[in-house]
Design a protein around this motif. Structure first.
Motif, PDB file in Angstrom:
ATOM      1  N   LEU A  89     -16.092   3.546   9.292  1.00  0.00           N
ATOM      2  CA  LEU A  89     -16.653   2.195   9.344  1.00  0.00           C
ATOM      3  C   LEU A  89     -17.033   1.801  10.775  1.00  0.00           C
ATOM      4  O   LEU A  89     -17.968   1.027  10.987  1.00  0.00           O
ATOM      5  CB  LEU A  89     -15.658   1.179   8.770  1.00  0.00           C
ATOM      6  CG  LEU A  89     -15.442   1.240   7.255  1.00  0.00           C
ATOM      7  CD1 LEU A  89     -14.293   0.328   6.851  1.00  0.00           C
ATOM      8  CD2 LEU A  89     -16.728   0.836   6.512  1.00  0.00           C
ATOM      9  N   ASN A  90     -16.272   2.315  11.731  1.00  0.00           N
ATOM     10  CA  ASN A  90     -16.506   1.956  13.123  1.00  0.00           C
ATOM     11  C   ASN A  90     -17.446   2.930  13.837  1.00  0.00           C
ATOM     12  O   ASN A  90     -17.702   2.786  15.030  1.00  0.00           O
ATOM     13  CB  ASN A  90     -15.172   1.908  13.881  1.00  0.00           C
ATOM     14  CG  ASN A  90     -14.268   0.786  13.369  1.00  0.00           C
ATOM     15  OD1 ASN A  90     -14.742  -0.279  12.997  1.00  0.00           O
ATOM     16  ND2 ASN A  90     -12.969   1.049  13.379  1.00  0.00           N
ATOM     17  N   THR A 148      -5.729   8.799   5.319  1.00  0.00           N
ATOM     18  CA  THR A 148      -6.946   8.423   4.593  1.00  0.00           C
ATOM     19  C   THR A 148      -7.500   7.107   5.113  1.00  0.00           C
ATOM     20  O   THR A 148      -8.710   6.977   5.351  1.00  0.00           O
ATOM     21  CB  THR A 148      -6.653   8.299   3.088  1.00  0.00           C
ATOM     22  OG1 THR A 148      -6.217   9.579   2.587  1.00  0.00           O
ATOM     23  CG2 THR A 148      -7.894   7.865   2.318  1.00  0.00           C
ATOM     24  N   ARG A 149      -6.625   6.112   5.312  1.00  0.00           N
ATOM     25  CA  ARG A 149      -7.079   4.816   5.818  1.00  0.00           C
ATOM     26  C   ARG A 149      -7.657   4.936   7.226  1.00  0.00           C
ATOM     27  O   ARG A 149      -8.647   4.283   7.571  1.00  0.00           O
ATOM     28  CB  ARG A 149      -5.934   3.799   5.789  1.00  0.00           C
ATOM     29  CG  ARG A 149      -5.495   3.419   4.382  1.00  0.00           C
ATOM     30  CD  ARG A 149      -4.815   2.067   4.367  1.00  0.00           C
ATOM     31  NE  ARG A 149      -3.590   2.037   5.138  1.00  0.00           N
ATOM     32  CZ  ARG A 149      -2.381   2.306   4.649  1.00  0.00           C
ATOM     33  NH1 ARG A 149      -2.246   2.646   3.364  1.00  0.00           N
ATOM     34  NH2 ARG A 149      -1.304   2.231   5.412  1.00  0.00           N
ATOM     35  N   GLU A 150      -7.033   5.792   8.052  1.00  0.00           N
ATOM     36  CA  GLU A 150      -7.531   5.981   9.416  1.00  0.00           C
ATOM     37  C   GLU A 150      -8.922   6.605   9.406  1.00  0.00           C
ATOM     38  O   GLU A 150      -9.795   6.218  10.201  1.00  0.00           O
ATOM     39  CB  GLU A 150      -6.557   6.859  10.203  1.00  0.00           C
ATOM     40  CG  GLU A 150      -5.252   6.150  10.561  1.00  0.00           C
ATOM     41  CD  GLU A 150      -4.230   7.089  11.160  1.00  0.00           C
ATOM     42  OE1 GLU A 150      -4.545   8.304  11.296  1.00  0.00           O
ATOM     43  OE2 GLU A 150      -3.119   6.639  11.475  1.00  0.00           O
ATOM     44  N   ARG A 151      -9.146   7.594   8.507  1.00  0.00           N
ATOM     45  CA  ARG A 151     -10.471   8.201   8.421  1.00  0.00           C
ATOM     46  C   ARG A 151     -11.511   7.190   7.950  1.00  0.00           C
ATOM     47  O   ARG A 151     -12.641   7.163   8.456  1.00  0.00           O
ATOM     48  CB  ARG A 151     -10.436   9.411   7.473  1.00  0.00           C
ATOM     49  CG  ARG A 151      -9.739  10.640   8.041  1.00  0.00           C
ATOM     50  CD  ARG A 151     -10.063  11.876   7.234  1.00  0.00           C
ATOM     51  NE  ARG A 151      -9.545  11.781   5.879  1.00  0.00           N
ATOM     52  CZ  ARG A 151      -8.361  12.229   5.492  1.00  0.00           C
ATOM     53  NH1 ARG A 151      -7.558  12.788   6.391  1.00  0.00           N
ATOM     54  NH2 ARG A 151      -7.962  12.112   4.238  1.00  0.00           N
ATOM     55  N   GLN A 152     -11.125   6.372   6.973  1.00  0.00           N
ATOM     56  CA  GLN A 152     -12.057   5.361   6.482  1.00  0.00           C
ATOM     57  C   GLN A 152     -12.410   4.343   7.553  1.00  0.00           C
ATOM     58  O   GLN A 152     -13.569   3.953   7.697  1.00  0.00           O
ATOM     59  CB  GLN A 152     -11.437   4.659   5.265  1.00  0.00           C
ATOM     60  CG  GLN A 152     -11.339   5.545   4.035  1.00  0.00           C
ATOM     61  CD  GLN A 152     -10.548   4.895   2.908  1.00  0.00           C
ATOM     62  OE1 GLN A 152      -9.799   3.936   3.123  1.00  0.00           O
ATOM     63  NE2 GLN A 152     -10.706   5.401   1.710  1.00  0.00           N
ATOM     64  N   GLU A 153     -11.402   3.933   8.325  1.00  0.00           N
ATOM     65  CA  GLU A 153     -11.662   2.983   9.416  1.00  0.00           C
ATOM     66  C   GLU A 153     -12.533   3.598  10.496  1.00  0.00           C
ATOM     67  O   GLU A 153     -13.401   2.928  11.071  1.00  0.00           O
ATOM     68  CB  GLU A 153     -10.328   2.507  10.011  1.00  0.00           C
ATOM     69  CG  GLU A 153      -9.531   1.609   9.081  1.00  0.00           C
ATOM     70  CD  GLU A 153      -8.148   1.289   9.625  1.00  0.00           C
ATOM     71  OE1 GLU A 153      -7.841   1.762  10.748  1.00  0.00           O
ATOM     72  OE2 GLU A 153      -7.388   0.586   8.939  1.00  0.00           O
ATOM     73  N   ALA A 154     -12.310   4.899  10.751  1.00  0.00           N
ATOM     74  CA  ALA A 154     -13.115   5.578  11.764  1.00  0.00           C
ATOM     75  C   ALA A 154     -14.579   5.656  11.331  1.00  0.00           C
ATOM     76  O   ALA A 154     -15.489   5.465  12.139  1.00  0.00           O
ATOM     77  CB  ALA A 154     -12.565   6.977  12.018  1.00  0.00           C
ATOM     78  N   ARG A 160      -1.874   6.937   5.082  1.00  0.00           N
ATOM     79  CA  ARG A 160      -2.218   6.467   6.428  1.00  0.00           C
ATOM     80  C   ARG A 160      -3.405   7.258   6.984  1.00  0.00           C
ATOM     81  O   ARG A 160      -4.311   6.691   7.596  1.00  0.00           O
ATOM     82  CB  ARG A 160      -1.018   6.617   7.363  1.00  0.00           C
ATOM     83  CG  ARG A 160       0.193   5.783   6.976  1.00  0.00           C
ATOM     84  CD  ARG A 160      -0.050   4.296   7.224  1.00  0.00           C
ATOM     85  NE  ARG A 160       1.074   3.517   6.770  1.00  0.00           N
ATOM     86  CZ  ARG A 160       2.134   3.226   7.526  1.00  0.00           C
ATOM     87  NH1 ARG A 160       2.208   3.660   8.767  1.00  0.00           N
ATOM     88  NH2 ARG A 160       3.115   2.481   7.030  1.00  0.00           N
ATOM     89  N   GLU A 173       0.829  -1.210   0.000  1.00  0.00           N
ATOM     90  CA  GLU A 173       0.000   0.000   0.000  1.00  0.00           C
ATOM     91  C   GLU A 173       0.865   1.264   0.000  1.00  0.00           C
ATOM     92  O   GLU A 173       0.580   2.217  -0.742  1.00  0.00           O
ATOM     93  CB  GLU A 173      -0.911   0.004   1.231  1.00  0.00           C
ATOM     94  CG  GLU A 173      -1.951  -1.097   1.263  1.00  0.00           C
ATOM     95  CD  GLU A 173      -1.413  -2.420   1.778  1.00  0.00           C
ATOM     96  OE1 GLU A 173      -2.176  -3.411   1.753  1.00  0.00           O
ATOM     97  OE2 GLU A 173      -0.232  -2.469   2.205  1.00  0.00           O
TER      98      GLU A 173
END
Length: 241
Positions: A239-240, A231-237, A229, A128
């Motif tokens: 989703l959760n 962007t992925r953290e925002r996407q995970e946030a 990183r 990634e």
């Protein structure tokens, strides 16, 4: 107690590494461990501490910490045919804060019996992160070429090195202006110098000037990794949520 400022790597330390290369066994090392502690391990810690102060002035995002930066002298021989128990060089890495020790682009130095290496770059990366760096180079080709083609960069490091593919990776046209850079899996630059330079009074200044000359390269490589990183953290946030 105030720590002693670093000046140069001791001659006794370089001699220890040369002797260790000839006597790479536990019995010899234990007999000379005091020399290692005083003339190799301690000076490396002093170097790292001094660089922490330097980085606060010109690269505050880079980490210089004995716990993070230094490497153990013991080799991992589990999967190696060479069972020599010790490394014959001393090394330190200076990563970007917010990234793991071997994740983003970092500064690096090692002193060995046969060479002094001062350099850095992106050595290991996840698929990634590598995709993010390649995409960033493709989108900002002129900026990247200005960095690696800069007269000072070429004077210090020559050309960028590192392992690379035979062809431009999928997703990029073969004729892309950055094709030669997009093939890279590693993005490295360094100065290979005579080891005795490390024991001279000019070593520390040379080290700092080299890292300063490499900083735009390091920052360029880390930017897409940090963006990816976040962007992925925002996407995970989300989703959760």
């Amino acid at each position: 107690m105030k720590k002693r400022a670093f000046s140069a790597f001791p001659k006794e330390g370089l001699q220890f590494l040369r002797s260790l290369k000839r006597h790479n066994n536990r019995e010899w090392f234990q007999q000379h461990k005091g020399i290692y502690e005083q003339y190799v391990k301690q000076p490396l810690g002093e170097l790292i501490d001094s660089l922490a102060g330097e980085f606060r002035q010109f690269a505050p995002e880079m980490i210089a910490s004995p716990k993070v930066s230094s490497y153990r002298i013991h080799r991992d021989t589990r999967f190696s045919k060479d069972k020599s128990p010790y490394k014959t060089h001393v090394a330190a890495v200076f990563p970007r804060s917010g990234l793991g020790k071997h994740e983003g682009a970092a500064f690096y130095v090692h002193i060995a019996p046969t060479e002094l290496l001062i350099g850095g770059g992106l050595y290991m990366s996840s698929p990634e992160d590598l995709a993010a760096v390649r995409g960033y180079i493709a989108e900002n080709t002129k900026s990247f070429i200005r960095i690696v083609g800069n007269r000072q960069f070429r004077k210090l490091f020559g050309t960028m090195g590192g392992e690379q593919l035979a062809r431009v990776p999928r997703g990029f046209p073969p004729g892309h202006p950055a094709a030669d850079y997009l093939r890279h899996k590693q993005f490295l630059a360094g100065r290979h110098l005579e080891p005795d330079i490390a024991v001279t009074a000019g070593f520390y200044k040379l080290l700092v000037e080299t890292f300063k000359g490499m900083l735009p390269f390091i920052r360029f490589l880390n930017e897409p990794i940090l963006r990816s990183r976040r962007t992925r953290e925002r996407q995970e946030a989300l989703l959760n949520f």
